[in-house]
Design a protein around this motif. Structure first.
Motif, PDB file in Angstrom:
ATOM      1  N   GLU A  30       9.301   5.509  -7.514  1.00  0.00           N
ATOM      2  CA  GLU A  30      10.196   6.654  -7.429  1.00  0.00           C
ATOM      3  C   GLU A  30       9.743   7.549  -6.282  1.00  0.00           C
ATOM      4  N   PRO A  31      10.654   8.171  -5.569  1.00  0.00           N
ATOM      5  CA  PRO A  31      10.293   8.989  -4.405  1.00  0.00           C
ATOM      6  C   PRO A  31       9.257  10.076  -4.699  1.00  0.00           C
ATOM      7  N   LEU A  84       0.407   7.033  -9.655  1.00  0.00           N
ATOM      8  CA  LEU A  84       0.828   5.912  -8.818  1.00  0.00           C
ATOM      9  C   LEU A  84       0.071   4.646  -9.210  1.00  0.00           C
ATOM     10  N   LEU A  85      -1.219   4.773  -9.489  1.00  0.00           N
ATOM     11  CA  LEU A  85      -2.010   3.629  -9.922  1.00  0.00           C
ATOM     12  C   LEU A  85      -1.461   3.059 -11.229  1.00  0.00           C
ATOM     13  N   ALA A  86      -1.155   3.910 -12.187  1.00  0.00           N
ATOM     14  CA  ALA A  86      -0.589   3.446 -13.461  1.00  0.00           C
ATOM     15  C   ALA A  86       0.751   2.761 -13.240  1.00  0.00           C
ATOM     16  N   GLU A 104       0.842  -1.193   0.000  1.00  0.00           N
ATOM     17  CA  GLU A 104       0.000   0.000   0.000  1.00  0.00           C
ATOM     18  C   GLU A 104       0.877   1.243   0.000  1.00  0.00           C
ATOM     19  N   ALA A 105       0.531   2.191  -0.881  1.00  0.00           N
ATOM     20  CA  ALA A 105       1.293   3.430  -0.972  1.00  0.00           C
ATOM     21  C   ALA A 105       0.327   4.601  -1.124  1.00  0.00           C
ATOM     22  N   ARG A 106       0.800   5.760  -0.739  1.00  0.00           N
ATOM     23  CA  ARG A 106       0.024   6.990  -0.873  1.00  0.00           C
ATOM     24  C   ARG A 106       0.833   7.978  -1.708  1.00  0.00           C
ATOM     25  N   ALA A 107       0.166   8.505  -2.727  1.00  0.00           N
ATOM     26  CA  ALA A 107       0.820   9.474  -3.616  1.00  0.00           C
ATOM     27  C   ALA A 107       0.639  10.882  -3.071  1.00  0.00           C
TER      28      ALA A 107
END
Length: 85
Positions: A66-67, A19-21, A8-11
């Motif tokens: 990528e950060p 981020l989804l792509a 799980e990540a948050r953009a």
């Protein structure tokens, strides 16, 4: 045994579609039994991969993007099923 890996990540605000792509484009070196990708409010993306493997098996996981595509560190969890209805 089946193992589920959750990533799980948050953009940063407004960059959720990027981020989804990115998550959808990731290719793992092995193919899981199933892969599910979700989006949520606050530009969050969740990926669950299901594996036919022992709980402690070494399994491929999605890398960190990528950060500039994340607003905080990626969260990862490993689960094993205990019951199903």
């Amino acid at each position: 045994m089946t193992v589920a890996l959750m990533w799980e990540a948050r953009a940063p605000e407004g960059r959720g579609p990027e981020l989804l792509a990115w998550a959808r484009g990731q290719v793992l070196p092995q193919r899981p039994l199933r892969r599910e990708i979700f989006r949520a409010p606050q530009d969050r993306v969740l990926v669950i991969t299901w594996w036919d493997a022992p709980y402690d098996a070494v399994l491929p996981e999605l890398p960190d993007p990528e950060p500039e595509l994340i607003s905080r560190p990626v969260h990862r969890w490993r689960f094993e099923p205990v019951a199903a209805d």
